[in-house]
Design an enzyme around this catalytic site. Structure first.
Site, short mmCIF file in Angstrom:
data_model
loop_
_atom_site.label_atom_id
_atom_site.label_comp_id
_atom_site.label_asym_id
_atom_site.label_seq_id
_atom_site.Cartn_x
_atom_site.Cartn_y
_atom_site.Cartn_z
N GLN A 1 31.14 -42.11 22.07
CA GLN A 1 32.16 -43.13 21.84
C GLN A 1 32.08 -44.24 22.89
O GLN A 1 32.17 -45.43 22.55
CB GLN A 1 33.55 -42.50 21.82
CG GLN A 1 33.78 -41.59 20.63
CD GLN A 1 35.16 -40.97 20.62
OE1 GLN A 1 36.00 -41.28 21.46
NE2 GLN A 1 35.39 -40.08 19.68
N ASP B 1 32.40 -31.09 18.71
CA ASP B 1 33.53 -30.91 17.80
C ASP B 1 33.52 -29.56 17.10
O ASP B 1 34.52 -29.18 16.47
CB ASP B 1 33.54 -32.01 16.74
CG ASP B 1 33.96 -33.36 17.32
OD1 ASP B 1 34.74 -33.37 18.29
OD2 ASP B 1 33.51 -34.39 16.80
#
Length: 446
Positions: free
Chosen positions: A179, A330
């Site tokens: 990110q 994740d």
């Protein structure tokens, strides 16, 4: 735009021991790629078409934000969208604050886009997102000239006042974060000169692949020590594209583990994206003895894709190499469920990142697994789990999902292999990433 945020009313749900899972399913489109497809299409000049877009709350929040900044975005069918872009440098001042709901990815990436445009945008979010720190993105974007005013602790709401022209930057990532890398590269699109991101530990590379696909001048060089140097020439002109979004490996993860741990199961999961920067979970589960067969391997839109045939397996506990964490960050919550049903001990380390996700995923998974009878110890940067050897977990508890979609889905799968039902206090957050999760699960049980 209708309100696409999750319901304010909790939606508790109990999951019970399952019959064998059988059949073939197609999972929703990849969330990371869906976000980027909308953003880059909105910055191209002309009409882009996207199929297979994930239509969960997080991606819809990205679509709403890009509309608010001038792009024309229209849904033309199930997962099919058309986007008329404004061009790099053409983002418009939104009329009001942009509500990002629960989407940390959208927020951080859009902060990058705004940072090099002459507009001011206030970002807000729900209670979960408003507790997630943005400092790691604020730092490099501020160095590029953006004026960012955040709430105490680097939290939302925050305001980004962009600078155009922004200042090109060579930024070495202090932690593995796709990110942060993507935010800096997106800021670099409207910045004169070369913007460079130096990445000591490789992370998911969807941004690099898609930026090149849209025509950006981007190069990647890898040092002898594995450090990646990603260089983007700014003031780019992006060309519209036709994009097919592959199935999300993070969503497939729940069905992969379900098929491995529910006795008698045999499931094919179609069209799963297997980008090497995202496929760590498959590698780890295969190392634990999981039967996961790749069928019809192919490439779609620059991304490797395959169908996965997964059959019930007797899993063995392992020590998971922390170096693989960026490629499956994740997926650890559902890996913890697999570990709780394996034979022997599974040790995970190097997972500090999990403490600043939608929830503190280490603490929340440790508490939930203990509540349903798993043997688990929490360390500063991981969990140590002594598995049941394939025996069902006791279950019989209410688990707090902490408004975290991946926690909720992980414990739903745990309920399928528990003696007594496992109840999740609120399944509504699952709509952020996987709206048809329960429908697909039910189809495999029928």
């Amino acid at each position: 735009m209708t309100d696409d945020s999750p319901s304010q009313h909790p939606s508790p749900r109990a999951f019970s021991a399952s019959v064998p899972l059988k059949g073939r399913i197609a999972i929703p489109g990849d969330k990371s790629i869906s976000h980027r497809a909308l953003m880059l299409s909105a910055l191209a000049v002309g009409t882009s078409r996207v199929t297979g877009l994930l239509e969960g709350h997080d991606v819809l929040a990205t679509a709403a934000a890009m509309r608010a900044m001038g792009a024309s975005i229209e849904r033309t069918g199930d997962g099919e969208w058309e986007i008329d872009g404004v061009g790099v440098g053409g983002l418009l001042q939104p009329r009001e604050a942009v509500d990002m709901g629960n989407s940390g990815t959208s927020t951080r990436l859009l902060m990058g886009l705004v940072a090099s445009h002459p507009i001011t945008v206030t970002f807000t979010g729900d209670a979960s997102l408003s507790g997630r720190p943005m400092g790691r993105v604020i730092d490099p974007l501020s160095q590029m000239g953006a004026d960012i005013t955040a709430s105490p602790g680097g939290l939302l709401p925050l305001m980004v006042r962009g600078l155009a022209p922004a200042i090109p930057l060579a930024y070495r990532l202090p932690m593995a974060s796709a990110q942060v890398k993507s935010a800096v590269l997106l800021a670099g699109l409207n910045t004169p000169g070369i913007t460079e991101v130096i990445e000591p530990v490789p992370t998911r590379d969807h941004s690099e692949r898609m930026l090149r696909g849209f025509g950006a001048d981007l190069t990647v060089e890898t040092d002898a020590d594995g450090t990646r140097h990603i260089r983007l020439r700014g003031e780019a002109e992006l060309r519209p594209q036709t994009i097919t979004v592959p199935g999300d490996p993070s969503s497939a993860a729940f069905f992969i583990v379900a098929a491995l741990v529910v006795p008698g199961s045999d499931v094919v999961i179609a069209n799963v994206g297997l980008n090497p920067t995202r496929a760590g979970l498959v590698e780890v589960l295969q190392a634990m003895g999981g039967s996961i067969e790749l069928q019809n391997a192919r490439e779609v839109g620059g991304e490797p894709v395959a169908d996965l045939r997964v059959r019930h397996s007797n899993l063995k506990g392992i020590a998971v190499d922390p170096a693989i964490a960026p490629s499956m960050i994740d997926e650890y919550p559902i890996l913890f469920v697999a570990a709780a049903l394996a034979e022997g001990r599974t040790v995970t380390t190097g997972l500090d990142e999990l403490r600043v996700k939608e929830s503190d995923r280490l603490a929340v998974m440790a508490a939930g697994l203990a509540a349903i009878g798993a043997r688990v110890e929490e360390s500063a940067d991981g969990l140590v789990i002594d598995g049941s050897g394939g025996d069902p977990l006791p279950g019989g508890a209410m688990v707090a999902g902490h408004l975290d979609h991946r926690i909720c889905m992980s414990f739903a799968i745990a309920g399928l292999v528990s003696k007594a039902p496992v109840e999740i206090d609120d399944m509504a957050p699952v709509a952020t990433s996987f709206p048809n999760f329960e429908a697909l699960l039910g189809g495999l049980q029928s």
